[in-house]
Design a protein around this motif. Structure first.
Motif, PDB file in Angstrom:
ATOM      1  N   SER A 173       5.729   0.982   2.879  1.00 31.29           N
ATOM      2  CA  SER A 173       5.097   1.521   2.500  1.00 31.29           C
ATOM      3  C   SER A 173       4.136   1.054   2.232  1.00 31.29           C
ATOM      4  O   SER A 173       2.840   1.845   2.071  1.00 31.29           O
ATOM      5  N   GLY A 202      -0.126   8.125   3.521  1.00 28.25           N
ATOM      6  CA  GLY A 202       1.243   8.934   4.526  1.00 28.25           C
ATOM      7  C   GLY A 202       1.223   9.795   3.748  1.00 28.25           C
ATOM      8  O   GLY A 202       0.192  10.071   2.837  1.00 28.25           O
ATOM      9  N   ASN A 225       0.492  -0.003   4.742  1.00 32.20           N
ATOM     10  CA  ASN A 225      -0.473   1.891   4.754  1.00 32.20           C
ATOM     11  C   ASN A 225      -1.390   1.135   4.267  1.00 32.20           C
ATOM     12  O   ASN A 225      -2.332   1.491   4.412  1.00 32.20           O
ATOM     13  N   ARG A 284      -5.002   5.010   3.469  1.00 30.86           N
ATOM     14  CA  ARG A 284      -3.938   6.111   4.221  1.00 30.86           C
ATOM     15  C   ARG A 284      -2.992   5.466   3.092  1.00 30.86           C
ATOM     16  O   ARG A 284      -2.319   4.654   3.519  1.00 30.86           O
TER      17      ARG A 284
END
Length: 257
Positions: free
Chosen positions: A83, A40, A86, A38
């Protein structure tokens, strides 16, 4: 809003550095290795799980596992700390990725000789070379809980090497675990010894001390051992002797479960 974001990053960074929280105990291997990453919402990121893992490995190689934090890794790939979660929600997950990444350096398709002892010794030497290139690896293996695709490929080769033994599957897995544990422990000791290598004067002092100890007649077994002819003491020669004893001493006929 900025303050709240910074506070969240710092709390997350603290957990990653300490290894607190559920960690690898909460990692779902199927989700980690088989599910898509993933990234984002929004535009495509300028980094990837591969880039993050490569940066983490480089940090660990250069400075040790303690240097591997989300903040340091983020700086290496030019990303924000949050970030990265993720791709790796905690340090334990990142370690899983790092171990599997370097395991890709192990040859998984080279032909086997058919002599299981010869093949198993070759596997042991390959593992030692890998761990010497990545000195953090023995410690990382001690807390590892899942097997990634690169690790599985090498495990498949090791199990194939053990096929001529006639051992059942569980016993073959135990033999491979025993071999890997031996190599990891030996390399960890080898690295520690190299880091604290004695000076010639200190080595001479140790030799004089032992000579004085055995001269009192209270340690006949030690005296006999020290009087025996010496053997090559290079790290490679020492590892080979220990590995040979381990593999040659395996009695597959006596394994009754």
């Amino acid at each position: 809003m900025v303050s709240a974001s910074r506070s969240g990053e710092e709390r997350g960074e603290e957990n990653v550095t300490r290894g607190d929280g559920d960690g690898a105990a909460g990692v779902d291997p199927q989700q980690l290795w088989l599910s898509p990453v993933r990234s984002g919402r929004g535009r495509k990121p300028a980094f990837s799980r591969q880039a993050i893992t490569t940066a983490a490995v480089a940090l660990a190689d250069a400075e040790g596992l303690e240097a591997v934090t989300m903040r340091r890794v983020a700086a290496q790939v030019g990303a924000g700390v949050m970030s990265l979660y993720n791709y790796a929600p905690d340090k334990e997950t990142l370690l899983e990725l790092m171990v599997d990444h370097v395991s890709g350096e192990l040859p998984a398709t080279d032909p086997l000789t058919g002599d299981w002892r010869t093949d198993l010794k070759a596997i042991g030497h390959l593992q030692r070379a890998l761990m010497l290139r990545h000195p953090w690896l023995p410690a990382a293996l001690s807390s590892r809980r899942s097997l990634g695709p690169r690790t599985l490929a090498f495990l498949e080769r090791a199990l194939a090497a053990l096929r001529p033994t006639g051992l059942d599957g569980a016993a073959k897995l135990e033999v491979f675990a025993q071999l890997t544990g031996f190599v990891a422990a030996h390399v960890a000791h080898e690295i520690a010894q190299a880091a604290t290598a004695q000076s010639p004067d200190r080595a001479a002092a140790e030799a004089r001390y032992l000579a004085a100890v055995v001269a009192d007649g209270h340690h006949p077994e030690l005296a006999e051992a020290l009087a025996a002819p010496g053997r090559p003491l290079t790290p490679e020669a020492t590892f080979t002797r220990f590995l040979d004893r381990l593999i040659d001493g395996l009695d597959t006929d006596a394994d009754t479960g």
